[in-house]
Design an enzyme around this catalytic site. Structure first.
Site, PDB file in Angstrom:
ATOM      1  N   THR A 150     107.164  21.296  98.700  1.00 35.62           N
ATOM      2  CA  THR A 150     105.974  21.147  97.853  1.00 35.62           C
ATOM      3  C   THR A 150     106.292  20.369  96.580  1.00 35.62           C
ATOM      4  O   THR A 150     105.595  20.503  95.572  1.00 35.62           O
ATOM      5  CB  THR A 150     105.383  22.527  97.480  1.00 35.62           C
ATOM      6  OG1 THR A 150     106.368  23.261  96.723  1.00 35.62           O
ATOM      7  CG2 THR A 150     104.995  23.314  98.726  1.00 35.62           C
ATOM      8  N   ASN A 203     108.157  18.593  88.797  1.00 34.36           N
ATOM      9  CA  ASN A 203     107.217  18.950  87.722  1.00 34.36           C
ATOM     10  C   ASN A 203     107.939  19.152  86.388  1.00 34.36           C
ATOM     11  O   ASN A 203     107.383  18.889  85.328  1.00 34.36           O
ATOM     12  CB  ASN A 203     106.474  20.236  88.080  1.00 34.36           C
ATOM     13  CG  ASN A 203     105.373  19.996  89.088  1.00 34.36           C
ATOM     14  OD1 ASN A 203     104.686  18.976  89.044  1.00 34.36           O
ATOM     15  ND2 ASN A 203     105.219  20.926  90.028  1.00 34.36           N
ATOM     16  N   ASN A 243     104.433  13.724  94.079  1.00 35.11           N
ATOM     17  CA  ASN A 243     105.641  14.079  94.829  1.00 35.11           C
ATOM     18  C   ASN A 243     106.254  12.869  95.516  1.00 35.11           C
ATOM     19  O   ASN A 243     107.470  12.757  95.648  1.00 35.11           O
ATOM     20  CB  ASN A 243     105.335  15.170  95.867  1.00 35.11           C
ATOM     21  CG  ASN A 243     105.084  16.517  95.229  1.00 35.11           C
ATOM     22  OD1 ASN A 243     105.506  16.774  94.100  1.00 35.11           O
ATOM     23  ND2 ASN A 243     104.363  17.382  95.937  1.00 35.11           N
ATOM     24  N   ASP A 299     103.053  25.445  92.940  1.00 34.42           N
ATOM     25  CA  ASP A 299     104.218  25.870  93.739  1.00 34.42           C
ATOM     26  C   ASP A 299     104.366  27.391  93.665  1.00 34.42           C
ATOM     27  O   ASP A 299     104.615  28.063  94.663  1.00 34.42           O
ATOM     28  CB  ASP A 299     105.504  25.251  93.195  1.00 34.42           C
ATOM     29  CG  ASP A 299     105.495  23.748  93.130  1.00 34.42           C
ATOM     30  OD1 ASP A 299     104.846  23.193  92.211  1.00 34.42           O
ATOM     31  OD2 ASP A 299     106.118  23.109  93.999  1.00 34.42           O
ATOM     32  N   HIS A 358      97.267  22.601  95.132  1.00 32.27           N
ATOM     33  CA  HIS A 358      97.830  21.674  96.124  1.00 32.27           C
ATOM     34  C   HIS A 358      98.819  22.361  97.077  1.00 32.27           C
ATOM     35  O   HIS A 358      98.671  22.349  98.279  1.00 32.27           O
ATOM     36  CB  HIS A 358      98.599  20.550  95.426  1.00 32.27           C
ATOM     37  CG  HIS A 358      97.850  19.787  94.399  1.00 32.27           C
ATOM     38  ND1 HIS A 358      96.951  18.777  94.691  1.00 32.27           N
ATOM     39  CD2 HIS A 358      97.879  19.864  93.043  1.00 32.27           C
ATOM     40  CE1 HIS A 358      96.475  18.269  93.564  1.00 32.27           C
ATOM     41  NE2 HIS A 358      97.013  18.902  92.565  1.00 32.27           N
TER      42      HIS A 358
END
Ligand code: RIB
Ligand code: CA
Length: 305
Positions: A121, A39, A163, A15, A234
């Protein structure tokens, strides 16, 4: 003409790098950042996002904290991947700035206007709350580009990507909202691995490059434990898709989110071959020009000081 974006995130190493990529890229204009628990706890993801904006000298960008837990489930964090701070590796100073005095859903509602692309995200909890509290946002949010989901295997369970797994109900609400959504999933993010050579190219380019190299110093060994030769960035790929849509190939298909399964909760069930007569409510990523993405990432991050 740059595209205005808003990032809703759970920093998290990738992120943080996604935010920096956005700040380094003239094709996009980062209008606001919102944070969500994922996270790590909301307190930690919010502190981390503030630290990243301060590192880049962009504390002018408004930041609001959002949900500290999924809509209906207990929070599951990823300390095993991102560490106890959520941004283990670099020793960033404690932030001197603070979030705005409003919930993320309110900042999102204020920031979203025609032309803005919303780039979540993390878990989609804030986005689901936004849609609940401000249903009219459907009329002015052109599209969502989300890092999450997978056509194939998950990473939190064999079936579910993190996620989506953290808040399946929120993902289900967003995918059934009718808002055009592009899913940048594990099928493509796992193809583009950031390796030590990329970190080495950034380490001496300035404080931002050094910090990204130090993030990688922590993140790469985590993925090596799973047999990867490098770390997938990612979330940065979702931002890269807005910067250059030719990097990632997508196709329209139906995506449904599993919320009532013993083994598959959080699975993004993508009807890749259109075998169901179901609405094609999402664009799903199926391939990526990995080297071109990684070169873009390194070039842009090295342009920051
Ligand atoms: O599955 C990967 C995703 O989960 C990334 O967004 C990572 O930051 C975590 O949020
Ligand atoms: Ca994330």
């Amino acid at each position: 003409m740059s595209t205005p974006i808003v990032i809703d995130c759970d920093p998290g190493h990738d992120d943080a790098i996604a935010i920096l990529l956005a700040l380094a890229s003239p094709e996009v204009e980062l209008r606001a950042v919102t944070t969500v628990a994922g996270n790590q706890t909301l307190e930690k993801t919010t502190r981390n996002a503030l630290q990243v904006l301060e590192l880049a000298g962009r504390s002018d960008i408004p930041l609001a904290a959002g949900a500290d837990a999924p809509l209906r489930r207990h929070l599951r964090t990823a300390a095993d991947i991102h560490g106890e701070t959520g941004l283990d590796g670099p020793n960033l100073p404690q932030p001197t700035t603070r979030p705005v005095d409003a919930h993320a859903a309110e900042l999102l509602a204020d920031a979203i206007e025609p032309g803005v692309v919303l780039v979540p995200t993390g878990p989609l909890t804030n986005i689901a709350l936004l849609l609940e509290r401000h249903p009219d946002v459907r009329d002015r949010l052109d599209r969502i580009v989300w890092m999450g989901g997978a056509i194939g295997l998950g990473n939190s369970t064999p079936a579910a990507e993190f996620n989506a797994f953290v808040d399946p109900e929120a993902a289900a609400a967003v995918f059934s909202s009718g808002i055009p959504i592009t899913m940048i999933g594990l099928d493509v993010t796992h193809q583009a691995l950031f390796v030590t050579e990329h970190a080495a190219r950034l380490r001496n380019t300035g404080s931002v490059g050094r910090t990204v190299a130090e993030l990688a110093d922590f993140f790469l060994p985590v993925y090596r434990r799973f047999g990867f030769s490098g770390a997938p960035m990612h979330d940065a790929m979702a931002v890269a898709h807005v910067i250059d849509p030719t990097l990632v190939a997508t196709l329209e298909c139906n995506v449904a989110i599993e919320t009532r399964s013993q083994y598959c909760d959080g699975r993004t069930v993508a009807d890749r071959w259109h075998v169901l007569d179901a609405p094609r409510n999402a664009r799903v990523s199926i391939d990526v020009e990995a080297e071109r993405f990684l070169e873009l990432l390194v070039a842009r991050i090295s342009s920051l000081r």
